[in-house]
Design an enzyme around this catalytic site. Sequence first.
Site, PDB file in Angstrom:
ATOM      1  N   TYR A   1      36.949  32.612  34.319  1.00 31.63           N
ATOM      2  CA  TYR A   1      37.752  32.138  35.455  1.00 31.63           C
ATOM      3  C   TYR A   1      37.280  30.733  35.827  1.00 31.63           C
ATOM      4  O   TYR A   1      36.095  30.408  35.717  1.00 31.63           O
ATOM      5  CB  TYR A   1      37.574  33.062  36.657  1.00 31.63           C
ATOM      6  CG  TYR A   1      38.047  34.480  36.427  1.00 31.63           C
ATOM      7  CD1 TYR A   1      39.397  34.808  36.524  1.00 31.63           C
ATOM      8  CD2 TYR A   1      37.147  35.491  36.110  1.00 31.63           C
ATOM      9  CE1 TYR A   1      39.829  36.106  36.313  1.00 31.63           C
ATOM     10  CE2 TYR A   1      37.572  36.790  35.903  1.00 31.63           C
ATOM     11  CZ  TYR A   1      38.919  37.094  36.004  1.00 31.63           C
ATOM     12  OH  TYR A   1      39.347  38.385  35.792  1.00 31.63           O
TER      13      TYR A   1
ATOM     14  N   GLU B   1      44.408  46.333  37.836  1.00 36.10           N
ATOM     15  CA  GLU B   1      43.215  47.070  38.219  1.00 36.10           C
ATOM     16  C   GLU B   1      43.462  47.753  39.557  1.00 36.10           C
ATOM     17  O   GLU B   1      44.231  47.250  40.387  1.00 36.10           O
ATOM     18  CB  GLU B   1      42.016  46.112  38.340  1.00 36.10           C
ATOM     19  CG  GLU B   1      40.711  46.795  38.711  1.00 36.10           C
ATOM     20  CD  GLU B   1      39.514  45.858  38.660  1.00 36.10           C
ATOM     21  OE1 GLU B   1      38.382  46.316  38.933  1.00 36.10           O
ATOM     22  OE2 GLU B   1      39.701  44.664  38.336  1.00 36.10           O
TER      23      GLU B   1
ATOM     24  N   GLU C   1      40.267  38.893  30.203  1.00 35.74           N
ATOM     25  CA  GLU C   1      40.353  38.410  31.588  1.00 35.74           C
ATOM     26  C   GLU C   1      40.277  36.890  31.558  1.00 35.74           C
ATOM     27  O   GLU C   1      39.283  36.332  31.075  1.00 35.74           O
ATOM     28  CB  GLU C   1      39.226  38.960  32.471  1.00 35.74           C
ATOM     29  CG  GLU C   1      39.347  40.430  32.818  1.00 35.74           C
ATOM     30  CD  GLU C   1      38.323  40.866  33.864  1.00 35.74           C
ATOM     31  OE1 GLU C   1      37.987  40.051  34.761  1.00 35.74           O
ATOM     32  OE2 GLU C   1      37.862  42.023  33.784  1.00 35.74           O
TER      33      GLU C   1
ATOM     34  N   ASN D   1      35.952  45.915  37.115  1.00 31.71           N
ATOM     35  CA  ASN D   1      34.775  46.508  37.744  1.00 31.71           C
ATOM     36  C   ASN D   1      35.036  47.929  38.225  1.00 31.71           C
ATOM     37  O   ASN D   1      34.126  48.763  38.253  1.00 31.71           O
ATOM     38  CB  ASN D   1      34.324  45.637  38.928  1.00 31.71           C
ATOM     39  CG  ASN D   1      33.857  44.259  38.493  1.00 31.71           C
ATOM     40  OD1 ASN D   1      33.662  44.004  37.314  1.00 31.71           O
ATOM     41  ND2 ASN D   1      33.685  43.372  39.452  1.00 31.71           N
TER      42      ASN D   1
ATOM     43  N   ASN E   1      33.266  47.606  30.824  1.00 30.15           N
ATOM     44  CA  ASN E   1      33.678  46.309  31.371  1.00 30.15           C
ATOM     45  C   ASN E   1      32.460  45.538  31.870  1.00 30.15           C
ATOM     46  O   ASN E   1      31.671  46.068  32.661  1.00 30.15           O
ATOM     47  CB  ASN E   1      34.644  46.520  32.544  1.00 30.15           C
ATOM     48  CG  ASN E   1      34.970  45.220  33.266  1.00 30.15           C
ATOM     49  OD1 ASN E   1      35.760  44.422  32.767  1.00 30.15           O
ATOM     50  ND2 ASN E   1      34.365  45.004  34.425  1.00 30.15           N
ATOM     51  N   GLU E   2      32.298  44.321  31.382  1.00 34.05           N
ATOM     52  CA  GLU E   2      31.257  43.409  31.874  1.00 34.05           C
ATOM     53  C   GLU E   2      29.912  44.124  32.066  1.00 34.05           C
ATOM     54  O   GLU E   2      29.271  44.026  33.113  1.00 34.05           O
ATOM     55  CB  GLU E   2      31.709  42.738  33.174  1.00 34.05           C
ATOM     56  CG  GLU E   2      32.912  41.819  32.976  1.00 34.05           C
ATOM     57  CD  GLU E   2      33.344  41.100  34.242  1.00 34.05           C
ATOM     58  OE1 GLU E   2      32.732  41.321  35.319  1.00 34.05           O
ATOM     59  OE2 GLU E   2      34.291  40.300  34.173  1.00 34.05           O
TER      60      GLU E   2
ATOM     61  N   GLN F   1      45.112  38.736  37.361  1.00 35.46           N
ATOM     62  CA  GLN F   1      45.805  39.976  37.034  1.00 35.46           C
ATOM     63  C   GLN F   1      47.313  39.756  37.150  1.00 35.46           C
ATOM     64  O   GLN F   1      47.757  38.603  37.108  1.00 35.46           O
ATOM     65  CB  GLN F   1      45.315  41.073  37.957  1.00 35.46           C
ATOM     66  CG  GLN F   1      43.837  41.410  37.699  1.00 35.46           C
ATOM     67  CD  GLN F   1      43.372  42.638  38.444  1.00 35.46           C
ATOM     68  OE1 GLN F   1      44.160  43.455  38.890  1.00 35.46           O
ATOM     69  NE2 GLN F   1      42.059  42.766  38.603  1.00 35.46           N
TER      70      GLN F   1
END
Length: 505
Positions: A245, A28, A293, A73, A173-174, A353
């Site tokens: 996460y 990212e 992710e 993000n 994304n999200e 990442q």
Amino acid sequence: MAKFAKLIVDQDFVISPIDKRIYGSFIEHLGRAVYTGIYQPDHPSADEQGFRKDVLKLVRDINVPIVRYPGGNFVSNFFWEDSVGPVEQRPRRLDLAWRSTEPNWVGLHEFSQWCKKADTQVMMAVNLGTRGVADACNLLEYCNMPAGTKYSDLRVKHGVRDPYGIKVWCLGNEMDGPWQMGSKTPEEYGRVSYEAAKAMKLIDPTIELVSSGSSNTQMPTFPQWEATTLTHNYEFVDYVSLHQYFGNRDGDSNNFLALSMEMDYFIQTVLSTCNFVKAKKRGKKDINLSFDEWNVWFHSNADEEDITENHPWQIAPPLLEDVYTFEDALLVGLMLITLIKHADRVKMACLAQLVNVIAPIMTEKDGTAWRQTIYYPYLHASKYGRGVALQPVLSSSKHDTKDYTDVTDVDSVAVWNEENQEVTIFAVNRDLNDAIDFQCDVRSFAGYGLLEHIVLTSDDLKATNGPDGEKVAPVLATDSKVEDGIFTARLHPASWNVIRLKGRG
């Protein structure tokens, strides 16, 4: 009660062929992932295009099959047009997600070149936050159409004659997250993702599309988000995304190493929701999962908040630079085992990442690159976890933790690579104090012998690696054996194990 673990591995107990893309990763435009990460023209190892060759070697060693880009993000305020064309003409942009300045020195063309050098593919995300359907279509046209249209001709004008041919596209994304630029309600995202997916597949019917799923299991709309959004876009999407996460914030290592059970719960819940939508729509296709992710992330949270709040608008500030411990590597191994166990429906996954930002690879700006502790289970799974996932028939002693009961002391899965005549057993002993006598019945694989037993262990759960050396690195076990089709070993307390068997035919 004595601690034990027994496993049966049989070539007829097939879960599914493994899609190699479950060993993907993520770059990212965040922190130092790109600038001083993969790209630093003034570095001693830089190639003619400014890419760090020391980083490229570490990435190629893992054999990363696909890399998600450019966010994250970041993508929800990404103007793709700023990242193409002559570099000297590209504008600087405010990155609202991470309160940084994006200079656009590396854009779509440069990243595609890096991917070729890294022998990997691009998973592209489109901005459905502050932008929408038309911009997603324009980007796809720019990337995948031959010359002869407005945006394909623009690509040719920029010096790229052949299409990039990007096959996997993330629809935002999200989008459920209030931290996201242009976040959506389930109905809003369902509609816009349906319209974007419909139009994009008219442009290129061969692409695969990923619907944005819940940001995590704690979101108030989980799993209704998936039920609502997939009801809208089921016809055109192929995958739904999962993000998760973990962190050992209270210092409870036993509980921390049980968190892979939470990952398993997440997968099963989303699969149930996907199957519900399929039934409701009288559908013929399964929606598979893109766990795009996943990782351990908590070490750098305070630093992140200080930089974004008190020192904003820097170029490539040191954000999310978690320094990983040995116990983090154990959980990463457990998460990889969980992904392999669900290979029938988890077809893509991205360790988030890849470089510097919550990453297995770290760099010094003008110095060396090195492997974090989590590099090794990721390397081993990608290298030896290609083939067919086999259903593990596991019996193990168990323990309880603060949040979980009946946690198996050992978690394990096996992969059969018939072409190479190899069986690889991945096993984690998450008992922090006791070694485990591990027995594996491999009589189904007649004539297979022990090739090697790789072990990652440490007497210090908080041990880390750094630019000056590795305190956590794999070694070979010397007392493991196969006799009469039975593998036996003593698994060190708190250890990641890679047991490789080879046919003699």
